[in-house]
Design a protein around this motif. Structure first.
Motif, mmCIF file in Angstrom:
data_model
loop_
_atom_site.group_PDB
_atom_site.id
_atom_site.type_symbol
_atom_site.label_atom_id
_atom_site.label_comp_id
_atom_site.label_asym_id
_atom_site.label_seq_id
_atom_site.Cartn_x
_atom_site.Cartn_y
_atom_site.Cartn_z
ATOM 1 N N ALA A 116 0.831 -1.212 0.000
ATOM 2 C CA ALA A 116 0.000 0.000 0.000
ATOM 3 C C ALA A 116 0.865 1.262 0.000
ATOM 4 O O ALA A 116 0.522 2.248 -0.665
ATOM 5 N N VAL A 117 1.967 1.224 0.719
ATOM 6 C CA VAL A 117 2.878 2.379 0.715
ATOM 7 C C VAL A 117 3.448 2.583 -0.683
ATOM 8 O O VAL A 117 3.497 3.716 -1.188
ATOM 9 N N PHE A 118 3.868 1.513 -1.344
ATOM 10 C CA PHE A 118 4.367 1.633 -2.723
ATOM 11 C C PHE A 118 3.285 2.198 -3.645
ATOM 12 O O PHE A 118 3.558 3.025 -4.512
ATOM 13 N N THR A 119 2.042 1.759 -3.454
ATOM 14 C CA THR A 119 0.935 2.256 -4.272
ATOM 15 C C THR A 119 0.717 3.745 -4.029
ATOM 16 O O THR A 119 0.575 4.521 -4.974
ATOM 17 N N LEU A 120 0.708 4.153 -2.775
ATOM 18 C CA LEU A 120 0.505 5.563 -2.437
ATOM 19 C C LEU A 120 1.640 6.423 -2.988
ATOM 20 O O LEU A 120 1.396 7.481 -3.582
ATOM 21 N N VAL A 121 2.871 5.969 -2.814
ATOM 22 C CA VAL A 121 4.026 6.705 -3.338
ATOM 23 C C VAL A 121 3.919 6.821 -4.857
ATOM 24 O O VAL A 121 4.175 7.890 -5.425
ATOM 25 N N LYS A 122 3.524 5.748 -5.506
ATOM 26 C CA LYS A 122 3.351 5.774 -6.969
ATOM 27 C C LYS A 122 2.353 6.849 -7.375
ATOM 28 O O LYS A 122 2.625 7.644 -8.273
ATOM 29 N N PHE A 123 1.196 6.900 -6.712
ATOM 30 C CA PHE A 123 0.178 7.881 -7.061
ATOM 31 C C PHE A 123 0.646 9.309 -6.797
ATOM 32 O O PHE A 123 0.456 10.193 -7.633
ATOM 33 N N VAL A 124 1.255 9.549 -5.652
ATOM 34 C CA VAL A 124 1.720 10.899 -5.320
ATOM 35 C C VAL A 124 2.792 11.354 -6.306
ATOM 36 O O VAL A 124 2.738 12.473 -6.838
ATOM 37 N N LEU A 125 3.769 10.498 -6.554
ATOM 38 C CA LEU A 125 4.834 10.864 -7.497
ATOM 39 C C LEU A 125 4.307 10.997 -8.924
ATOM 40 O O LEU A 125 4.796 11.842 -9.692
ATOM 41 N N PHE A 126 3.318 10.205 -9.286
ATOM 42 C CA PHE A 126 2.733 10.327 -10.618
ATOM 43 C C PHE A 126 2.050 11.679 -10.778
ATOM 44 O O PHE A 126 2.197 12.343 -11.816
ATOM 45 N N MET A 127 1.313 12.113 -9.753
ATOM 46 C CA MET A 127 0.670 13.428 -9.808
ATOM 47 C C MET A 127 1.719 14.539 -9.889
ATOM 48 O O MET A 127 1.559 15.503 -10.645
ATOM 49 N N ALA A 128 2.794 14.410 -9.126
ATOM 50 C CA ALA A 128 3.876 15.400 -9.189
ATOM 51 C C ALA A 128 4.510 15.410 -10.579
ATOM 52 O O ALA A 128 4.815 16.478 -11.131
ATOM 53 N N THR A 129 4.683 14.232 -11.157
ATOM 54 C CA THR A 129 5.253 14.132 -12.507
ATOM 55 C C THR A 129 4.345 14.794 -13.531
ATOM 56 O O THR A 129 4.819 15.502 -14.420
ATOM 57 N N LEU A 130 3.043 14.575 -13.410
ATOM 58 C CA LEU A 130 2.104 15.233 -14.324
ATOM 59 C C LEU A 130 2.185 16.750 -14.192
ATOM 60 O O LEU A 130 2.182 17.468 -15.202
ATOM 61 N N ALA A 131 2.256 17.237 -12.955
ATOM 62 C CA ALA A 131 2.337 18.680 -12.737
ATOM 63 C C ALA A 131 3.621 19.249 -13.338
ATOM 64 O O ALA A 131 3.592 20.273 -14.032
ATOM 65 N N VAL A 132 4.741 18.604 -13.090
ATOM 66 C CA VAL A 132 6.022 19.074 -13.617
ATOM 67 C C VAL A 132 6.019 19.027 -15.145
ATOM 68 O O VAL A 132 6.505 19.950 -15.810
ATOM 69 N N THR A 133 5.451 17.973 -15.712
ATOM 70 C CA THR A 133 5.373 17.861 -17.170
ATOM 71 C C THR A 133 4.502 18.975 -17.738
ATOM 72 O O THR A 133 4.839 19.577 -18.767
ATOM 73 N N GLY A 134 3.401 19.270 -17.072
ATOM 74 C CA GLY A 134 2.535 20.377 -17.510
ATOM 75 C C GLY A 134 3.252 21.715 -17.461
ATOM 76 O O GLY A 134 3.158 22.519 -18.393
ATOM 77 N N VAL A 135 3.975 21.978 -16.384
ATOM 78 C CA VAL A 135 4.739 23.220 -16.264
ATOM 79 C C VAL A 135 5.808 23.286 -17.351
ATOM 80 O O VAL A 135 5.977 24.312 -18.021
ATOM 81 N N GLY A 136 6.530 22.204 -17.542
ATOM 82 C CA GLY A 136 7.573 22.173 -18.570
ATOM 83 C C GLY A 136 7.005 22.361 -19.961
ATOM 84 O O GLY A 136 7.562 23.096 -20.783
ATOM 85 N N GLY A 137 5.881 21.716 -20.229
ATOM 86 C CA GLY A 137 5.231 21.876 -21.524
ATOM 87 C C GLY A 137 4.736 23.299 -21.724
ATOM 88 O O GLY A 137 4.858 23.863 -22.823
ATOM 89 N N GLY A 138 4.179 23.890 -20.678
ATOM 90 C CA GLY A 138 3.730 25.279 -20.752
ATOM 91 C C GLY A 138 4.889 26.236 -21.012
ATOM 92 O O GLY A 138 4.774 27.160 -21.824
ATOM 93 N N TRP A 140 7.740 25.482 -22.462
ATOM 94 C CA TRP A 140 8.199 25.244 -23.829
ATOM 95 C C TRP A 140 7.294 25.957 -24.826
ATOM 96 O O TRP A 140 7.768 26.619 -25.754
ATOM 97 N N LEU A 141 5.973 25.838 -24.634
ATOM 98 C CA LEU A 141 5.017 26.474 -25.525
ATOM 99 C C LEU A 141 5.140 27.995 -25.461
ATOM 100 O O LEU A 141 5.101 28.675 -26.490
ATOM 101 N N TRP A 142 5.319 28.537 -24.267
ATOM 102 C CA TRP A 142 5.487 29.979 -24.092
ATOM 103 C C TRP A 142 6.718 30.469 -24.852
ATOM 104 O O TRP A 142 6.653 31.489 -25.552
#
Length: 155
Positions: A116-138, A140-142
């Motif tokens: 369960a800890v691995f699952t929770l860490v996966k979800f939290v880090l995945f959300m952080a990765t999505l946020a960072v990817t969105g910022v980086g993509g933004g 780049w587009l800017w």
């Protein structure tokens, strides 16, 4: 993706552990009991696919997103490590879930806390990765769409 869809259909669409944000040993035991009632080989199918099909997915997305973040944030912090940590936690989750499925004896196992800890860490880090990817993509587009000072205003 087709392999994971096959597994989900084979296991009657049950809410598997790796798709939950959090679970307890009792939740894991209840799932494995449900798999046993559904199909005598259900836990084996779950464990086997967790160690085969479900291991390809984190390796693929981890490397692809890491390469993308490396390109988006050159010279910056090593944000490309985020998706690699997601992939690692996903792989560790798969191994512990498979061990739980294969060793289930009808009683809740304390090993489920680690899974369960691995699952929770996966979800939290995945959300952080999505946020960072969105910022980086933004960013780049800017940089791509704003007029450069030496070119004057955009036509």
């Amino acid at each position: 993706m087709a392999g994971l869809a096959w597994r989900q259909a084979r296991l009657a669409g049950l809410d598997l552990l790796d798709s939950r944000g959090w679970y307890t040993p009792a939740d894991a035991a209840a799932l494995f009991d449900a798999l046993d009632r559904l199909d005598p080989s259900g836990r084996v199918v779950y464990a086997t696919t967790a160690l085969t099909i479900d291991m390809v997915f984190p390796a693929s997305y981890g490397l692809l997103i890491a390469i993308l973040l490396f390109r988006l944030f050159r010279g910056g912090p090593p944000l490309y490590l985020l998706p690699l940590m997601v992939a690692l936690s996903d792989a560790l989750e798969n191994v512990t879930v498979a061990a739980l499925a294969l060793s289930h004896d009808g009683a809740p196992s304390p090993l489920a806390w680690l899974a369960a800890v691995f699952t929770l860490v996966k979800f939290v880090l995945f959300m952080a990765t999505l946020a960072v990817t969105g910022v980086g993509g933004g960013r780049w587009l800017w940089r791509r769409t704003r007029p450069h000072a030496d070119q004057g205003p955009a036509p």
